[in-house]
Motif scaffolding. Structure first.
Motif, short mmCIF file in Angstrom:
data_model
loop_
_atom_site.label_atom_id
_atom_site.label_comp_id
_atom_site.label_asym_id
_atom_site.label_seq_id
_atom_site.Cartn_x
_atom_site.Cartn_y
_atom_site.Cartn_z
N ALA A 201 0.84 -1.19 0.00
CA ALA A 201 0.00 0.00 0.00
C ALA A 201 0.88 1.24 0.00
N MET A 202 0.38 2.31 -0.62
CA MET A 202 1.12 3.56 -0.74
C MET A 202 0.28 4.68 -0.13
N SER A 203 0.81 5.31 0.90
CA SER A 203 0.08 6.38 1.58
C SER A 203 -0.01 7.63 0.72
N TYR A 204 -0.88 8.53 1.13
CA TYR A 204 -1.01 9.81 0.45
C TYR A 204 0.26 10.64 0.63
N GLU A 205 0.68 11.30 -0.42
CA GLU A 205 1.84 12.17 -0.35
C GLU A 205 1.49 13.48 0.34
N SER A 206 0.23 13.88 0.27
CA SER A 206 -0.21 15.18 0.80
C SER A 206 -0.59 15.13 2.28
N GLY A 207 -0.32 14.02 2.94
CA GLY A 207 -0.69 13.89 4.35
C GLY A 207 -1.54 12.67 4.57
N ASP A 208 -1.50 12.13 5.78
CA ASP A 208 -2.21 10.89 6.08
C ASP A 208 -3.72 11.08 6.07
N HIS A 209 -4.40 10.06 5.55
CA HIS A 209 -5.85 9.96 5.61
C HIS A 209 -6.17 8.74 6.48
N TRP A 210 -7.25 8.82 7.28
CA TRP A 210 -7.50 7.79 8.28
C TRP A 210 -8.96 7.32 8.26
N ILE A 211 -9.18 6.08 8.70
CA ILE A 211 -10.51 5.65 9.11
C ILE A 211 -10.48 5.52 10.63
N ASN A 212 -11.53 6.00 11.25
CA ASN A 212 -11.67 5.93 12.70
C ASN A 212 -10.52 6.61 13.43
N ASN A 213 -9.83 7.54 12.75
CA ASN A 213 -8.67 8.23 13.33
C ASN A 213 -7.59 7.26 13.80
N ARG A 214 -7.56 6.06 13.18
CA ARG A 214 -6.61 5.04 13.65
C ARG A 214 -5.87 4.33 12.52
N VAL A 215 -6.54 4.05 11.44
CA VAL A 215 -5.95 3.20 10.39
C VAL A 215 -5.73 4.03 9.13
N PRO A 243 11.22 -11.84 -16.40
CA PRO A 243 10.90 -12.54 -15.14
C PRO A 243 10.12 -11.71 -14.12
N THR A 244 9.97 -10.39 -14.38
CA THR A 244 9.27 -9.55 -13.40
C THR A 244 8.21 -8.71 -14.10
N TYR A 245 7.25 -8.30 -13.30
CA TYR A 245 6.26 -7.33 -13.76
C TYR A 245 5.63 -6.71 -12.55
N ALA A 246 4.97 -5.56 -12.74
CA ALA A 246 4.44 -4.82 -11.59
C ALA A 246 3.21 -4.03 -11.99
N ALA A 247 2.56 -3.46 -10.99
CA ALA A 247 1.36 -2.66 -11.24
C ALA A 247 1.10 -1.75 -10.06
N VAL A 248 0.40 -0.65 -10.34
CA VAL A 248 -0.10 0.26 -9.31
C VAL A 248 -1.58 0.50 -9.59
N GLY A 249 -2.40 0.43 -8.54
CA GLY A 249 -3.83 0.64 -8.69
C GLY A 249 -4.32 1.79 -7.85
N ARG A 250 -5.25 2.55 -8.38
CA ARG A 250 -5.82 3.69 -7.65
C ARG A 250 -6.79 3.19 -6.57
N ASN A 251 -6.71 3.80 -5.39
CA ASN A 251 -7.66 3.53 -4.32
C ASN A 251 -8.48 4.77 -4.01
N ASP A 252 -8.32 5.81 -4.84
CA ASP A 252 -9.04 7.06 -4.66
C ASP A 252 -9.33 7.65 -6.03
N PRO A 253 -10.60 7.68 -6.44
CA PRO A 253 -10.92 8.19 -7.78
C PRO A 253 -10.63 9.67 -7.95
N ASN A 254 -10.35 10.38 -6.86
CA ASN A 254 -10.06 11.81 -6.93
C ASN A 254 -8.57 12.13 -6.93
N SER A 255 -7.74 11.10 -6.95
CA SER A 255 -6.30 11.33 -7.00
C SER A 255 -5.90 11.90 -8.35
N GLY A 256 -4.73 12.52 -8.37
CA GLY A 256 -4.18 13.00 -9.64
C GLY A 256 -3.84 11.83 -10.56
N GLU A 257 -3.43 12.16 -11.78
CA GLU A 257 -3.19 11.11 -12.77
C GLU A 257 -1.71 10.95 -13.11
#
Length: 303
Positions: A201-215, A243-257
């Protein structure tokens, strides 16, 4: 730096973290992955991740190591889980969600345990709880998905919250699920030996976002595999994936592109949860920039 000084430094760093650790941690929750190196290519965990806030966990269930996770105590979520892909021989199990006792008490059982109430406050403070996800609008997103594990015991072991991040349903059951199935197809069609997978998982660059102020909520999911032994004479269409491959997936539809562009033609239910396939080198470049660490996922680039 001498070995003695390095030991003194490591011990000092751990002592500074005692408020989080609940004591000097030994056993399956330890200072390294020495008990479960088999889950990493060439027995080498990802290099360059130096933040002392990360806690290695050799995930143990029914007296056997099942996979490995690097857990961030303050974020109460894993940075990644590492495992060997093995297609499931059955269905998704019906099993209780579990937690890691040693994150709270160093002398606790090394086995993951089902949640029972009431829980000790040290357990609640040390890791995510089921109640954190209630009414959060986030699903429990597996980093090591159960259907990438062969036996029923291996699949059950993936249902620990130390393998889980808050993931939007549009990603979890949409494009990210398709990526997981795509990895299975590539393994079955072309891989002749083990496929080592690291998913994180990759956190937000602009500051942490939380659920329940904990996770901490990740802005992106990422995954990479290493298949060092694959079929000779790969068809032209398959050569970029080994022999390798990778991917990144969006978890926020409002993120930049900048990292993952949006497919404007995608169905409305999954639009904004796009997954971008890429080389291992490209993913490592993104992680280095976002984590500000010289990340290297597979020793020698899986060569």
């Amino acid at each position: 730096m001498s070995q003695r000084k390095m030991l003194q430094f490591s011990t000092g760093a751990l002592l500074l973290l005692l408020p989080w650790f609940g004591g000097l941690v030994l056993g399956e929750v330890s200072s390294d992955f020495s008990q479960c190196l088999d889950f990493f290519y060439n027995k080498t965990p990802p290099q360059g991740i130096t933040d002392v806030g990360y806690q290695p966990i050799c995930q143990r269930y029914r007296n056997q190591y099942r996979f490995a996770s690097l857990y961030h105590r303050q974020h109460r979520e894993p940075l990644y889980s590492a495992y060997i892909l093995s297609p499931a021989d059955g269905k998704r199990p019906n099993v209780s969600w579990m937690y890691e006792p040693q994150l709270a008490f160093s002398r606790a059982s090394p086995e993951m345990k089902p949640f029972h109430t009431p829980l000790d406050q040290n357990v609640i403070e040390s890791q995510a709880m089921l109640r954190d996800y209630r009414n959060s609008n986030f699903t429990k997103g597996h980093l090591n998905p159960s259907m990438h594990q062969k036996t029923i015991e291996d699949r059950e072991a993936t249902f620990t919250l130390t393998n889980i991040v808050p993931q939007r349903a549009g990603s979890n059951s949409g494009p990210w699920n398709r990526l997981e199935n795509e990895m299975l197809r590539k393994f079955n069609a072309f891989c002749e030996g083990p496929m080592y997978v690291i998913t994180g998982a990759m956190s937000y660059e602009s500051g942490d976002h939380w659920i329940n102020n904990r996770v901490s909520i990740p802005e992106y999911m990422w995954s990479a595999y290493c298949c060092p032994s694959y079929k000779p004479n790969l068809p032209e269409s398959a050569r970029p994936f080994f022999p390798t491959y990778a991917a990144v997936g969006r978890n926020d539809p409002n993120s930049g592109e900048e990292i993952v562009p949006v497919d404007v033609k995608a169905r409305a239910s999954v639009r904004g949860y796009d997954v971008r396939r890429m080389t291992l080198e490209t993913l490592e470049g993104i992680l280095r920039q976002r984590l500000a660490m010289p990340v290297s996922l597979f020793r020698g680039q899986c060569q």
